[in-house]
Design a protein around this motif. Structure first.
Motif, PDB file in Angstrom:
ATOM      1  N   VAL A  76       0.840  -1.201   0.000  1.00 19.98           N
ATOM      2  CA  VAL A  76       0.000   0.000   0.000  1.00 19.98           C
ATOM      3  C   VAL A  76       0.874   1.250   0.000  1.00 19.98           C
ATOM      4  O   VAL A  76       0.595   2.231  -0.709  1.00 19.98           O
ATOM      5  N   ALA A  77       1.960   1.223   0.791  1.00 14.75           N
ATOM      6  CA  ALA A  77       2.881   2.361   0.820  1.00 14.75           C
ATOM      7  C   ALA A  77       3.517   2.589  -0.550  1.00 14.75           C
ATOM      8  O   ALA A  77       3.701   3.735  -0.983  1.00 14.75           O
ATOM      9  N   HIS A  78       3.826   1.507  -1.244  1.00 19.81           N
ATOM     10  CA  HIS A  78       4.424   1.622  -2.575  1.00 19.81           C
ATOM     11  C   HIS A  78       3.473   2.303  -3.554  1.00 19.81           C
ATOM     12  O   HIS A  78       3.869   3.198  -4.320  1.00 19.81           O
ATOM     13  N   TYR A  79       2.214   1.896  -3.522  1.00 20.53           N
ATOM     14  CA  TYR A  79       1.244   2.522  -4.421  1.00 20.53           C
ATOM     15  C   TYR A  79       0.989   3.978  -4.036  1.00 20.53           C
ATOM     16  O   TYR A  79       0.756   4.826  -4.908  1.00 20.53           O
ATOM     17  N   ALA A  80       1.037   4.276  -2.734  1.00 16.85           N
ATOM     18  CA  ALA A  80       0.894   5.666  -2.305  1.00 16.85           C
ATOM     19  C   ALA A  80       2.054   6.514  -2.817  1.00 16.85           C
ATOM     20  O   ALA A  80       1.869   7.676  -3.217  1.00 16.85           O
ATOM     21  N   LEU A  81       3.253   5.944  -2.827  1.00 18.57           N
ATOM     22  CA  LEU A  81       4.420   6.650  -3.361  1.00 18.57           C
ATOM     23  C   LEU A  81       4.252   6.923  -4.853  1.00 18.57           C
ATOM     24  O   LEU A  81       4.534   8.031  -5.332  1.00 18.57           O
ATOM     25  N   LEU A 108       1.821   7.480   2.315  1.00 20.88           N
ATOM     26  CA  LEU A 108       3.102   6.770   2.262  1.00 20.88           C
ATOM     27  C   LEU A 108       3.738   6.689   3.645  1.00 20.88           C
ATOM     28  O   LEU A 108       4.174   5.614   4.087  1.00 20.88           O
ATOM     29  N   LYS A 109       3.799   7.819   4.340  1.00 19.60           N
ATOM     30  CA  LYS A 109       4.409   7.836   5.671  1.00 19.60           C
ATOM     31  C   LYS A 109       3.630   6.952   6.646  1.00 19.60           C
ATOM     32  O   LYS A 109       4.228   6.235   7.460  1.00 19.60           O
ATOM     33  N   LEU A 110       2.309   6.996   6.567  1.00 16.60           N
ATOM     34  CA  LEU A 110       1.482   6.203   7.479  1.00 16.60           C
ATOM     35  C   LEU A 110       1.727   4.713   7.290  1.00 16.60           C
ATOM     36  O   LEU A 110       1.993   3.984   8.263  1.00 16.60           O
ATOM     37  N   TRP A 111       1.660   4.254   6.044  1.00 17.00           N
ATOM     38  CA  TRP A 111       1.795   2.819   5.798  1.00 17.00           C
ATOM     39  C   TRP A 111       3.226   2.337   5.986  1.00 17.00           C
ATOM     40  O   TRP A 111       3.449   1.189   6.396  1.00 17.00           O
ATOM     41  N   LEU A 112       4.194   3.201   5.721  1.00 16.78           N
ATOM     42  CA  LEU A 112       5.577   2.838   6.026  1.00 16.78           C
ATOM     43  C   LEU A 112       5.778   2.711   7.533  1.00 16.78           C
ATOM     44  O   LEU A 112       6.463   1.793   8.009  1.00 16.78           O
ATOM     45  N   PHE A 113       5.184   3.627   8.281  1.00 15.52           N
ATOM     46  CA  PHE A 113       5.286   3.566   9.742  1.00 15.52           C
ATOM     47  C   PHE A 113       4.654   2.280  10.270  1.00 15.52           C
ATOM     48  O   PHE A 113       5.226   1.608  11.146  1.00 15.52           O
ATOM     49  N   LEU A 114       3.490   1.927   9.739  1.00 19.72           N
ATOM     50  CA  LEU A 114       2.841   0.686  10.167  1.00 19.72           C
ATOM     51  C   LEU A 114       3.700  -0.535   9.820  1.00 19.72           C
ATOM     52  O   LEU A 114       3.781  -1.491  10.601  1.00 19.72           O
ATOM     53  N   THR A 115       4.360  -0.489   8.668  1.00 19.49           N
ATOM     54  CA  THR A 115       5.245  -1.595   8.287  1.00 19.49           C
ATOM     55  C   THR A 115       6.405  -1.724   9.261  1.00 19.49           C
ATOM     56  O   THR A 115       6.772  -2.837   9.671  1.00 19.49           O
ATOM     57  N   ILE A 116       6.981  -0.591   9.649  1.00 18.61           N
ATOM     58  CA  ILE A 116       8.092  -0.616  10.607  1.00 18.61           C
ATOM     59  C   ILE A 116       7.626  -1.149  11.955  1.00 18.61           C
ATOM     60  O   ILE A 116       8.315  -1.954  12.600  1.00 18.61           O
ATOM     61  N   VAL A 117       6.445  -0.720  12.384  1.00 22.29           N
ATOM     62  CA  VAL A 117       5.895  -1.211  13.657  1.00 22.29           C
ATOM     63  C   VAL A 117       5.706  -2.726  13.609  1.00 22.29           C
ATOM     64  O   VAL A 117       6.056  -3.449  14.561  1.00 22.29           O
ATOM     65  N   LEU A 118       5.165  -3.220  12.511  1.00 21.94           N
ATOM     66  CA  LEU A 118       4.977  -4.665  12.367  1.00 21.94           C
ATOM     67  C   LEU A 118       6.319  -5.397  12.370  1.00 21.94           C
ATOM     68  O   LEU A 118       6.447  -6.470  12.971  1.00 21.94           O
ATOM     69  N   GLY A 119       7.318  -4.811  11.711  1.00 27.28           N
ATOM     70  CA  GLY A 119       8.635  -5.438  11.687  1.00 27.28           C
ATOM     71  C   GLY A 119       9.276  -5.495  13.060  1.00 27.28           C
ATOM     72  O   GLY A 119       9.845  -6.523  13.459  1.00 27.28           O
TER      73      GLY A 119
END
Length: 231
Positions: free
Chosen positions: A169-174, A182-193
């Protein structure tokens, strides 16, 4: 620097020589050496792992920053984009084959090696050995409990799959220029990681302390930690 086609216009961007690949290799060497010495109860082990991790982070930020800078200066074209895609394709293929090798090893142990150890001829060598999987082999007498698939392993699998969705989702937002999304979904990805790594550390601690499942627990233990560690 750019290669040229027919000696006239830029055709393919060729980056300058970089020290980041050898820096990353040194980081991995430090971490592997540190892990080996740590497992063998040397005091320097954790410090080597920490140093290797610090060098690895430096490499990641430096190398990624350079690639981003080159991209922002529009040095890449469709040929470079295609090479990136092929590089990622071969990387994924190598990962698939890597894990296939270890899953194949588990299949071999469970279906061929262990039954062979329990046949009549082997009973003469190891009369007290019970040919049941998972096993730590006929020589290792220290019992362990295998890791259950339900629980943290299942939760970590869900976290991994979910993080794959959020980064997509972050990629498509980019691509669509939606920087907020982009920032929101990247942040969620980092949290999950980070959550995944935390659960993985807890799983290893639980395996060592409660299940007595260690890297030295025969082929099952070594393969389990190899698969989940690289995973």
């Amino acid at each position: 620097m750019s290669a040229t086609q027919n000696g006239t216009k830029p055709y393919y961007y060729v980056p300058q020589p970089s020290h980041w690949p050898i820096t990353g290799s040194c980081a991995l060497l430090l971490m592997a050496t540190g892990a080996a010495t740590w497992f063998n109860a040397y005091a320097v082990g954790p410090w080597l792992v920490l140093a290797g991790f610090a060098v690895l982070l430096t490499m990641i930020f430096g190398w990624f920053g350079r690639v981003i800078d080159e991209s922002e200066h529009r040095l890449y074209n469709k040929k470079v984009d295609l090479s990136f895609r092929w590089g990622m394709t071969w990387f994924i293929f190598s990962e698939v084959m890597f894990f296939a090798a270890f899953f194949g090893a588990l299949f071999y142990v469970r279906n061929l090696s262990v039954p062979d150890l329990g046949d009549l001829e082997q009973k003469l060598l190891w009369p007290d050995y019970t040919a049941a999987s998972p096993t730590n082999g006929p020589y290792l007498k220290e019992a362990f409990t295998p890791m259950r698939a339900i629980g943290i392993p299942l939760l970590n699998t869900i976290l991994l799959v979910t993080s794959g969705g959020t980064i997509t989702v972050a990629h498509y937002a980019l691509k669509e220029g939606r920087r907020g999304a982009l920032k929101l979904w990247l942040f969620l990805t980092i949290v999950l990681g980070v959550t995944f790594i935390g659960f993985q550390a807890f799983e290893y601690t639980h395996a060592y302390s409660a299940l007595n499942l260690k890297l030295s627990s025969g082929v099952y233990g070594s393969t389990f930690f190899m698969l989940t560690g690289f995973h």
